[in-house]
Scaffold this active site. Sequence first.
Site, mmCIF file in Angstrom:
data_model
loop_
_atom_site.group_PDB
_atom_site.id
_atom_site.type_symbol
_atom_site.label_atom_id
_atom_site.label_comp_id
_atom_site.label_asym_id
_atom_site.label_seq_id
_atom_site.Cartn_x
_atom_site.Cartn_y
_atom_site.Cartn_z
ATOM 1 N N LYS A 24 0.831 -1.204 0.000
ATOM 2 C CA LYS A 24 0.000 0.000 0.000
ATOM 3 C C LYS A 24 0.867 1.257 0.000
ATOM 4 O O LYS A 24 0.619 2.209 -0.745
ATOM 5 C CB LYS A 24 -0.906 0.010 1.230
ATOM 6 C CG LYS A 24 -1.685 1.323 1.426
ATOM 7 C CD LYS A 24 -2.427 1.357 2.731
ATOM 8 C CE LYS A 24 -1.552 1.757 3.898
ATOM 9 N NZ LYS A 24 -1.291 3.217 3.939
ATOM 10 N N ASN A 25 1.899 1.266 0.826
ATOM 11 C CA ASN A 25 2.720 2.469 0.963
ATOM 12 C C ASN A 25 3.629 2.711 -0.228
ATOM 13 O O ASN A 25 4.197 3.798 -0.363
ATOM 14 C CB ASN A 25 3.545 2.387 2.248
ATOM 15 C CG ASN A 25 2.693 2.530 3.491
ATOM 16 O OD1 ASN A 25 1.592 3.082 3.449
ATOM 17 N ND2 ASN A 25 3.173 2.007 4.598
ATOM 18 N N CYS A 118 -4.974 13.331 12.812
ATOM 19 C CA CYS A 118 -4.697 11.947 12.458
ATOM 20 C C CYS A 118 -4.854 11.082 13.693
ATOM 21 O O CYS A 118 -4.440 11.467 14.785
ATOM 22 C CB CYS A 118 -3.278 11.825 11.908
ATOM 23 S SG CYS A 118 -2.835 10.145 11.430
ATOM 24 N N ARG A 123 1.271 14.545 12.088
ATOM 25 C CA ARG A 123 2.230 14.270 11.026
ATOM 26 C C ARG A 123 2.416 15.576 10.249
ATOM 27 O O ARG A 123 1.821 15.763 9.195
ATOM 28 C CB ARG A 123 1.712 13.170 10.099
ATOM 29 C CG ARG A 123 1.499 11.836 10.771
ATOM 30 C CD ARG A 123 1.510 10.724 9.754
ATOM 31 N NE ARG A 123 0.333 9.879 9.878
ATOM 32 C CZ ARG A 123 0.133 8.787 9.151
ATOM 33 N NH1 ARG A 123 0.995 8.419 8.252
ATOM 34 N NH2 ARG A 123 -0.948 8.061 9.306
ATOM 35 N N ASP A 307 4.728 0.794 12.203
ATOM 36 C CA ASP A 307 3.543 0.112 11.702
ATOM 37 C C ASP A 307 3.436 -1.334 12.184
ATOM 38 O O ASP A 307 2.429 -1.996 11.922
ATOM 39 C CB ASP A 307 3.516 0.129 10.170
ATOM 40 C CG ASP A 307 3.027 1.460 9.617
ATOM 41 O OD1 ASP A 307 2.617 2.319 10.408
ATOM 42 O OD2 ASP A 307 3.061 1.629 8.379
ATOM 43 N N ARG A 399 -8.369 -0.081 4.657
ATOM 44 C CA ARG A 399 -7.468 0.885 4.027
ATOM 45 C C ARG A 399 -6.160 0.231 3.582
ATOM 46 O O ARG A 399 -5.543 0.677 2.623
ATOM 47 C CB ARG A 399 -7.136 2.029 4.999
ATOM 48 C CG ARG A 399 -8.256 3.029 5.212
ATOM 49 C CD ARG A 399 -7.739 4.185 6.058
ATOM 50 N NE ARG A 399 -6.477 4.670 5.527
ATOM 51 C CZ ARG A 399 -5.403 4.975 6.261
ATOM 52 N NH1 ARG A 399 -5.437 4.855 7.560
ATOM 53 N NH2 ARG A 399 -4.307 5.407 5.686
#
Length: 420
Positions: A24-25, A118, A123, A307, A399
């Site tokens: 995803k990133n 967030c 961030r 993460d 997500r």
Amino acid sequence: MERIRIRGTHDLRLQGEVRISGSKNAVLPAIAAGLLTNEKLNLTNIPLVKDVFTILTLMKQLGAEYDIEGNSLAVQVRDIASDEAAYELVRAMRASILVLGPLLARYGKAVVALPGGCAIGSRPIDLHINGLQKLGATISLEHGYIQATADKLSGASIEFEKKTVGGTENLLMAASLAAGETVLKNCALEPEITNLCELLVKMGARIDGIGEETVRVIGVRELGGATHEIIPDRIEAGTFLVAGALTRGDILLNHINPAHLQTIIEKLRYSGAIIEPLRGSALRVVGSREIKPQDITTSPYPGFPTDMQAQFMVLMTQALGTSIITETIFDRRFSHVNELLRLGANIEVQGDKATVKGRTPLSGAEVIATDLRASASLILAGLIANGETVINEIEHLDRGYERIEEKLQGIGASIERIRN
């Protein structure tokens, strides 16, 4: 409303094979890079997750055409139709800020909503803005939007005050079309950035120092199309490695890059799990009956990833002793702790440190997913909690994890998505 229901047990053993999806990133900046050219980008191994469709919705508003077939995506922006990234999309996914640099570089103008709050803490995007200003952009903040203009970006020497993944990606894309040489110092080192650089080079960018803290970019007049494969998702892979270690399982993970997982593998081996590399792009994890406690501190790549902090916390609830987890990347990233307490975990938080006391038997309960990785941690906890666990607000989960409940079903978990 959709929820996840898990029927867990202390003696669960997950066994079987799992194919890890694309990152995803990595795919999000790759899609944003489509704004740099009027030619087509063909991206393969894309994950079909909510964040991908969110950024594609934004790209369509900006003028993109796209087509998805299986896990392949073709995206093309022949002309910029709009220079504005609206708040309703940016607030849904902070990575939408990645359109700022490409829009400015190709179109000379960008209006991008400030991301706002967030769930895992602040961030700040000042590093993005400061870097673009050094490239010659004029930027102001008005009515909750970043207003940016530039007749032509010009190369500059830019040193990031601290590691920033999004800032590095935004500046790399902008510098690719800036006049002259740009030197970026103290760049983030994540594999997703290397993957983006490799895509930009295929498009015609001139980049030296890929994968290093200092990167030199010589701007070109225009970029072209390319075909590019998205790297495997190292956080999804790490989540399944923890699942194997947690359940005394025996899981084979296919389509991964073990080099991207070295810190996670090191920590899991210390905890007692057996991790075996197989065939270059596969790993086997075999869990141990006795999980060893350890202290963990998150840090930028190649350190232990923030993460994976929530998932490892669940593992440490089953360790034979006390562990201390220190979160250095984001404030407010212990929101999952209160939900784990509902399942019976013994965790105390003081500032940026969480003290986890194991071995603590967990029992099923109804919980709320507060962010993407918290969602994964609650699934892991639910698997080994006796009884039924129901996870609410799983839009966070969707997500970043592609069909995670189906993948877990395939290796022996009693988990399902329910609608009510």
